[in-house]
Write an enzyme that holds these catalytic residues in place. Structure first.
Site, PDB file in Angstrom:
ATOM      1  N   HIS A  17     -65.393  15.069  64.729  1.00  0.00           N
ATOM      2  CA  HIS A  17     -64.439  14.667  65.411  1.00  0.00           C
ATOM      3  C   HIS A  17     -64.837  14.274  66.919  1.00  0.00           C
ATOM      4  O   HIS A  17     -64.642  13.416  67.442  1.00  0.00           O
ATOM      5  CB  HIS A  17     -63.206  15.441  65.566  1.00  0.00           C
ATOM      6  CG  HIS A  17     -62.521  15.822  64.280  1.00  0.00           C
ATOM      7  ND1 HIS A  17     -62.424  17.137  63.795  1.00  0.00           N
ATOM      8  CD2 HIS A  17     -61.820  15.014  63.306  1.00  0.00           C
ATOM      9  CE1 HIS A  17     -61.710  17.063  62.710  1.00  0.00           C
ATOM     10  NE2 HIS A  17     -61.482  15.715  62.436  1.00  0.00           N
ATOM     11  N   LYS A  41     -48.014  20.217  55.788  1.00  0.00           N
ATOM     12  CA  LYS A  41     -49.455  21.069  55.641  1.00  0.00           C
ATOM     13  C   LYS A  41     -49.219  22.384  56.195  1.00  0.00           C
ATOM     14  O   LYS A  41     -48.269  22.523  57.004  1.00  0.00           O
ATOM     15  CB  LYS A  41     -50.606  20.470  56.250  1.00  0.00           C
ATOM     16  CG  LYS A  41     -51.119  19.104  55.567  1.00  0.00           C
ATOM     17  CD  LYS A  41     -52.353  18.595  56.335  1.00  0.00           C
ATOM     18  CE  LYS A  41     -52.997  17.408  55.698  1.00  0.00           C
ATOM     19  NZ  LYS A  41     -54.050  16.534  56.256  1.00  0.00           N
TER      20      LYS A  41
HETATM   21  P1  ADP Z   1     -59.815  16.209  58.491  1.00  0.00           P
HETATM   22  O1  ADP Z   1     -59.234  17.375  57.966  1.00  0.00           O
HETATM   23  O2  ADP Z   1     -60.604  15.302  57.020  1.00  0.00           O
HETATM   24  O3  ADP Z   1     -61.173  16.447  59.162  1.00  0.00           O
HETATM   25  P2  ADP Z   1     -58.422  14.903  60.124  1.00  0.00           P
HETATM   26  O4  ADP Z   1     -56.976  14.340  60.082  1.00  0.00           O
HETATM   27  O5  ADP Z   1     -58.410  15.872  61.176  1.00  0.00           O
HETATM   28  O6  ADP Z   1     -59.137  15.352  58.732  1.00  0.00           O
HETATM   29  O7  ADP Z   1     -59.393  13.790  60.827  1.00  0.00           O
HETATM   30  C1  ADP Z   1     -58.871  12.793  61.706  1.00  0.00           C
HETATM   31  C2  ADP Z   1     -59.992  11.616  61.647  1.00  0.00           C
HETATM   32  O8  ADP Z   1     -61.181  11.929  62.015  1.00  0.00           O
HETATM   33  C3  ADP Z   1     -59.755  10.645  60.399  1.00  0.00           C
HETATM   34  O9  ADP Z   1     -60.161   9.477  60.499  1.00  0.00           O
HETATM   35  C4  ADP Z   1     -61.165  11.378  59.547  1.00  0.00           C
HETATM   36  O10 ADP Z   1     -61.675  10.398  58.563  1.00  0.00           O
HETATM   37  C5  ADP Z   1     -62.218  11.529  60.629  1.00  0.00           C
HETATM   38  N1  ADP Z   1     -63.233  12.691  60.514  1.00  0.00           N
HETATM   39  C6  ADP Z   1     -62.901  13.767  60.197  1.00  0.00           C
HETATM   40  N2  ADP Z   1     -64.224  14.378  60.257  1.00  0.00           N
HETATM   41  C7  ADP Z   1     -65.017  13.502  60.397  1.00  0.00           C
HETATM   42  C8  ADP Z   1     -66.626  13.309  60.581  1.00  0.00           C
HETATM   43  N3  ADP Z   1     -67.272  14.488  60.431  1.00  0.00           N
HETATM   44  N4  ADP Z   1     -67.022  12.161  61.030  1.00  0.00           N
HETATM   45  C9  ADP Z   1     -66.448  11.212  61.248  1.00  0.00           C
HETATM   46  N5  ADP Z   1     -65.144  10.975  61.216  1.00  0.00           N
HETATM   47  C10 ADP Z   1     -64.477  12.089  60.751  1.00  0.00           C
END
Ligand code: ADP
Length: 164
Positions: A17, A41
């Site tokens: 992120h 959730k």
């Molecule tokens: P997650 O639980 O899969 O991390 P989130 O809702 O927190 O889901 O993710 C928010 C956004 O960040 C989504 O678009 C997700 O695809 C993206 N994301 C999550 N982890 C990564 C990563 N390692 N690299 C790139 N984008 C990511």
């Protein structure tokens, strides 16, 4: 001024992120990272905790603001007068879901909310908040997944104290 919102659960924020946040903040004048309060959730961290963690993790990025929202992203974006949502893509499995979400948001907003995808940096492609929690739950090493202060908070939640 070019503004965007990066919505997500961020439960907890990972280096994946943070990489997307950093890169999006280079493209836009203002980036709002917004924690989704999803009642379906049961998160590890409360919305308030996730907001605080994100504030700490992005404090070196002056054009990044942290916020939270519940309900539909299109309503939140309209209220904020923001027309671009940022999402990250890790793999083809993300793509199907994300494409559907982007198209739904475009349709529901009459084209007012566009989605911009940033592909993951390769070193973070395997990272997800859920795998980080799974590793931490069993005392595994998450130092390559999240900043040290976030790792401490996660271990505390699982009652492991501040170290492995
Ligand atoms: P997650 O639980 O899969 O991390 P989130 O809702 O927190 O889901 O993710 C928010 C956004 O960040 C989504 O678009 C997700 O695809 C993206 N994301 C999550 N982890 C990564 C990563 N390692 N690299 C790139 N984008 C990511």
């Amino acid at each position: 001024m070019k503004a965007a919102v990066y919505p997500g659960s961020f439960d907890p924020v990972t280096y994946g992120h943070l990489d997307i946040i950093r890169r999006a903040s280079d493209i836009f004048d203002e980036l709002t990272v917004s924690v989704l309060n999803n009642h379906l959730k049961s998160p590890l961290f409360s919305v308030e905790e996730r907001v605080k963690i994100l504030e700490e993790a992005t404090k070196d990025l002056p054009n990044v603001k942290i916020d939270c929202f519940s309900g539909l992203l299109i309503d939140y974006a309209k209220k904020k007068d923001v027309h671009v949502a940022i999402r990250g893509l890790r793999a083809i499995t993300d793509f199907e879901y994300e494409l559907q979400l982007a198209q739904t948001n475009s349709k529901l907003s009459n084209g007012e909310l566009d989605t911009m995808f940033l592909t993951t940096s390769l070193e973070y492609a395997y990272l997800s908040s859920s795998s980080v929690k799974e590793i931490a739950r069993f005392h595994g090493d998450i130092s390559m997944c999240v900043p040290a202060f976030v790792a401490e908070r996660i271990y505390e939640k699982y009652g492991h104290g501040s170290c492995r």
